[in-house]
Write an enzyme that holds these catalytic residues in place. Structure first.
Site, mmCIF file in Angstrom:
data_model
loop_
_atom_site.group_PDB
_atom_site.id
_atom_site.type_symbol
_atom_site.label_atom_id
_atom_site.label_comp_id
_atom_site.label_asym_id
_atom_site.label_seq_id
_atom_site.Cartn_x
_atom_site.Cartn_y
_atom_site.Cartn_z
ATOM 1 C CD GLU A 1 -22.426 -68.148 -75.050
ATOM 2 O OE1 GLU A 1 -21.624 -68.150 -76.007
ATOM 3 O OE2 GLU A 1 -22.091 -68.513 -73.907
ATOM 4 C CG HIS B 1 -22.759 -66.797 -70.466
ATOM 5 N ND1 HIS B 1 -21.797 -67.019 -71.426
ATOM 6 C CD2 HIS B 1 -22.148 -66.073 -69.497
ATOM 7 C CE1 HIS B 1 -20.663 -66.461 -71.046
ATOM 8 N NE2 HIS B 1 -20.843 -65.877 -69.884
HETATM 9 P P1 NAI Z 1 -19.155 -60.282 -58.544
HETATM 10 O O1 NAI Z 1 -18.094 -60.756 -57.643
HETATM 11 O O2 NAI Z 1 -19.130 -58.860 -59.053
HETATM 12 O O3 NAI Z 1 -20.576 -60.468 -57.825
HETATM 13 C C1 NAI Z 1 -20.957 -61.633 -57.171
HETATM 14 C C2 NAI Z 1 -21.961 -61.242 -56.090
HETATM 15 O O4 NAI Z 1 -22.528 -62.434 -55.565
HETATM 16 C C3 NAI Z 1 -21.312 -60.517 -54.922
HETATM 17 O O5 NAI Z 1 -22.037 -59.320 -54.657
HETATM 18 C C4 NAI Z 1 -21.405 -61.515 -53.760
HETATM 19 O O6 NAI Z 1 -21.606 -60.873 -52.520
HETATM 20 C C5 NAI Z 1 -22.626 -62.320 -54.157
HETATM 21 N N1 NAI Z 1 -22.653 -63.672 -53.616
HETATM 22 C C6 NAI Z 1 -21.636 -64.571 -53.581
HETATM 23 N N2 NAI Z 1 -22.069 -65.737 -53.080
HETATM 24 C C7 NAI Z 1 -23.405 -65.587 -52.802
HETATM 25 C C8 NAI Z 1 -24.412 -66.428 -52.275
HETATM 26 N N3 NAI Z 1 -24.147 -67.679 -51.927
HETATM 27 N N4 NAI Z 1 -25.653 -65.932 -52.157
HETATM 28 C C9 NAI Z 1 -25.939 -64.650 -52.498
HETATM 29 N N5 NAI Z 1 -25.017 -63.804 -52.996
HETATM 30 C C10 NAI Z 1 -23.768 -64.268 -53.154
HETATM 31 O O7 NAI Z 1 -19.220 -61.312 -59.748
HETATM 32 P P2 NAI Z 1 -19.748 -61.094 -61.251
HETATM 33 O O8 NAI Z 1 -18.641 -60.614 -62.086
HETATM 34 O O9 NAI Z 1 -21.002 -60.319 -61.203
HETATM 35 O O10 NAI Z 1 -20.029 -62.605 -61.680
HETATM 36 C C11 NAI Z 1 -21.117 -63.319 -61.206
HETATM 37 C C12 NAI Z 1 -21.314 -64.562 -62.051
HETATM 38 O O11 NAI Z 1 -21.466 -64.190 -63.421
HETATM 39 C C13 NAI Z 1 -20.172 -65.570 -62.015
HETATM 40 O O12 NAI Z 1 -20.713 -66.855 -62.116
HETATM 41 C C14 NAI Z 1 -19.379 -65.200 -63.275
HETATM 42 O O13 NAI Z 1 -18.621 -66.276 -63.767
HETATM 43 C C15 NAI Z 1 -20.496 -64.854 -64.226
HETATM 44 N N6 NAI Z 1 -20.142 -63.973 -65.329
HETATM 45 C C16 NAI Z 1 -19.301 -62.912 -65.134
HETATM 46 C C17 NAI Z 1 -18.991 -62.066 -66.191
HETATM 47 C C18 NAI Z 1 -18.088 -60.900 -66.009
HETATM 48 O O14 NAI Z 1 -17.600 -60.355 -67.007
HETATM 49 N N7 NAI Z 1 -17.844 -60.453 -64.785
HETATM 50 C C19 NAI Z 1 -19.548 -62.298 -67.548
HETATM 51 C C20 NAI Z 1 -20.490 -63.382 -67.613
HETATM 52 C C21 NAI Z 1 -20.721 -64.200 -66.548
#
Ligand code: NAI
Length: 508
Positions: free
Chosen positions: A157, A145
């Site tokens: 984490e 994380h």
């Molecule tokens: P985001 O929405 O910016 O990016 C997600 C990306 O994954 C998108 O480009 C999407 O097209 C792609 N995607 C979705 N389903 C997919 C699949 N089945 N196969 C391949 N690509 C796929 O989201 P973000 O903010 O980057 O978050 C991603 C993960 O990280 C989530 O699990 C979130 O909870 C976690 N996270 C987010 C934080 C934040 O501050 N944004 C901090 C720590 C963890």
């Protein structure tokens, strides 16, 4: 003994959004060949362009050599299909936050990668144990994380689910270290460390606001200027976005079977319902529309300096007051008076540090009508503002002497309504309480929780180290008084704090 993955080992990152791109950047900078995959056509290639531009910027600023920037950029490759990840030694998933979608992805990955490949999820709220349940080999899955923005935030984490093999968590820990990060181990429990232990920072401020303790700007200023927090809770919630912050609070609360510790606030629900999501919608607790001015904290205007100041005992607050009064040329006397909780007297007023009772109750209990309570400061020598509360029984002249004393020592003074525990003390006591429970429940150790809170959310001090410096007996008293006042399980004292008080131990 585990060790970091070799730099030749291929790291795959799935999801090229904010987090995935950041993680890919970290891994490439760490020397690994990196494959980036996203199911949105073109997203991975675009993210790589962005990462290369960031490397070039670092070179332009002299942080790395141009050769290193080019080499790191060249280690990144966009791929289009899952099968392209066949040679990965580690896959980090950063896709949409949905259990079924993540399970489907990891199940598919199991058919593609080698047996020794480590699978990691960047999830911030989904149970690693639950994701692993869908896998043939859940022992190779762990949480990794990162915090946003991943290239800048030091904390990672490393989260172990029920089935995660210790060597897998160990290798991820060592690898994160090799990437220049500060990893901490955590057991997969709701919110892991940071998103759990941080809840009271928002919850206590929201509670004080609900009870009319003060307005947002005043409470924010007290948290910044006395608590030394980088941002006050309301400005921070506005920045995070109330949709996100409320969703995290609600999910942690539900995940703990509605434990009142984590009870969400109706104020935040209202903001979400109204679409006042914070900075991103130009309106939250504050108004960010063009031309809107930020409200100023309420500060008591300058009052006369009292002449008859007495400081009691050798507490950090008394020592700091002495130094500050001296520096400002204000006369006072000191007394060692044992067994008193009085910090100072000025005129007819008696000042004490809050112990979680209201000033009115303190006045009643101690038969000292002219009671004024002073809030916690991380460092009373450098704090620029202090919150106070005044007992209903206290006469105005006495209250003015108490506030005048603090002003004479150079503090801006914000008078809150007479809520128990003021703002910084109750917040820090509850942060320490949650941190202690996380340790007591085997989520992580005491060092990890303090490191996580300093690096994950920039707290000026780890909550347990802070509780040590306040004194665990005092923290326990504050929590006990809050529990008494509210009659709510939310303020129950962690068994570990209770134990340490009875054992005359602390968290160091
Ligand atoms: P985001 O929405 O910016 O990016 C997600 C990306 O994954 C998108 O480009 C999407 O097209 C792609 N995607 C979705 N389903 C997919 C699949 N089945 N196969 C391949 N690509 C796929 O989201 P973000 O903010 O980057 O978050 C991603 C993960 O990280 C989530 O699990 C979130 O909870 C976690 N996270 C987010 C934080 C934040 O501050 N944004 C901090 C720590 C963890």
């Amino acid at each position: 003994m585990t060790q970091a993955l070799s730099k030749h080992a291929v790291v795959a990152v799935i999801g090229a959004g904010a987090m995935g791109a950041g993680i890919a950047q970290v891994a490439a900078f760490g020397g690994h060949p990196v494959k980036l995959l996203d199911n949105r056509p073109g997203a991975a290639a675009q993210a790589i362009e962005g990462i290369r531009a960031r490397f070039e910027k670092m070179a332009a600023r002299g942080k790395i050599s141009p050769e290193a920037a080019t080499a790191a950029g060249a280690r990144l490759q966009a791929v289009a299909q899952l099968v392209d990840l066949f040679d990965a030694a580690l896959v980090v998933e950063a896709i949409v936050e949905n259990l079924q979608v993540k399970q489907t992805l990891f199940k598919a990955l199991e058919t593609v990668v080698s047996e020794g490949c480590i699978l990691a999820s960047n999830t911030s709220s989904i149970s690693i144990t639950a994701i692993g349940a869908a896998l043939t080999g859940p022992q190779r899955l762990a949480g990794l994380h990162f915090f946003n923005p991943a290239p800048l935030m030091a904390l990672v984490e490393v989260v172990s689910g029920l089935a995660t093999a210790p060597e897998v968590a160990g290798t991820l820990y060592d690898t994160a270290l090799a990437w220049g990060k500060t990893p901490v181990h955590a057991r997969s429990t709701p919110g892991f460390i940071v998103n759990r232990v941080a809840r009271p920072y928002y919850a206590e401020a929201l509670r004080v606001l609900t009870e009319g303790g003060a307005d947002c700007a005043t409470l924010d200023a007290c948290c910044r200027e006395a608590g030394a927090f980088r941002m006050g809770p309301f400005e921070l919630m506005d920045m995070i976005g109330h949709d996100v912050n409320f969703a995290v609070t609600s999910s942690v609360w539900r995940a703990f079977f509605n434990d009142p510790r984590f009870l969400p606030s109706l104020i935040q629900q209202d903001l979400v319902d109204a679409g006042f999501l914070g900075k991103k919608s130009s309106r939250g607790f504050y108004n960010y529309q063009e031309g809107a001015s930020k409200p100023q904290p309420v500060t008591v205007p300058a009052l006369a300096r009292p002449h008859d100041i007495v400081l009691y005992g050798q507490s950090a607050a008394a020592q700091a007051l002495a130094l500050r009064l001296q520096a400002n040329g204000v006369g006072f006397t000191r007394t060692q008076a044992m067994g008193t909780t009085t910090l100072a007297t000025a005129g007819a007023a008696s000042l004490r540090i809050t112990d979680g009772r209201t000033a009115t109750r303190c006045a009643f209990d101690s038969q000292t009508p002219n009671t004024v309570l002073v809030d916690l400061a991380l460092d009373y020598q450098t704090a620029t503002r202090l919150a106070v509360s005044v007992a209903t029984q206290c006469d105005d002249r006495a209250a003015n002497c108490a506030i005048g004393l603090l002003q004479a020592a150079g503090f801006a003074v914000s008078q809150l309504q007479d809520i128990p525990g003021l703002i910084v003390m109750r917040t820090v006591a509850m942060l320490a309480n949650e941190a202690a429970d996380a340790v007591n429940q085997g989520v992580c150790d005491a060092t990890a929780v303090d490191t996580a809170m300093r690096l994950g959310v920039n707290y000026p001090c780890g909550p347990l180290a802070w509780a040590n410096s306040i004194g665990l007996a005092h923290v326990s008293t504050v929590l006990g008084h809050l529990a008494q006042t509210y009659g709510e399980d939310r303020y129950r004292t962690s068994p570990l704090i209770q134990h340490h008080v009875f054992a005359a131990k602390d968290f160091s």
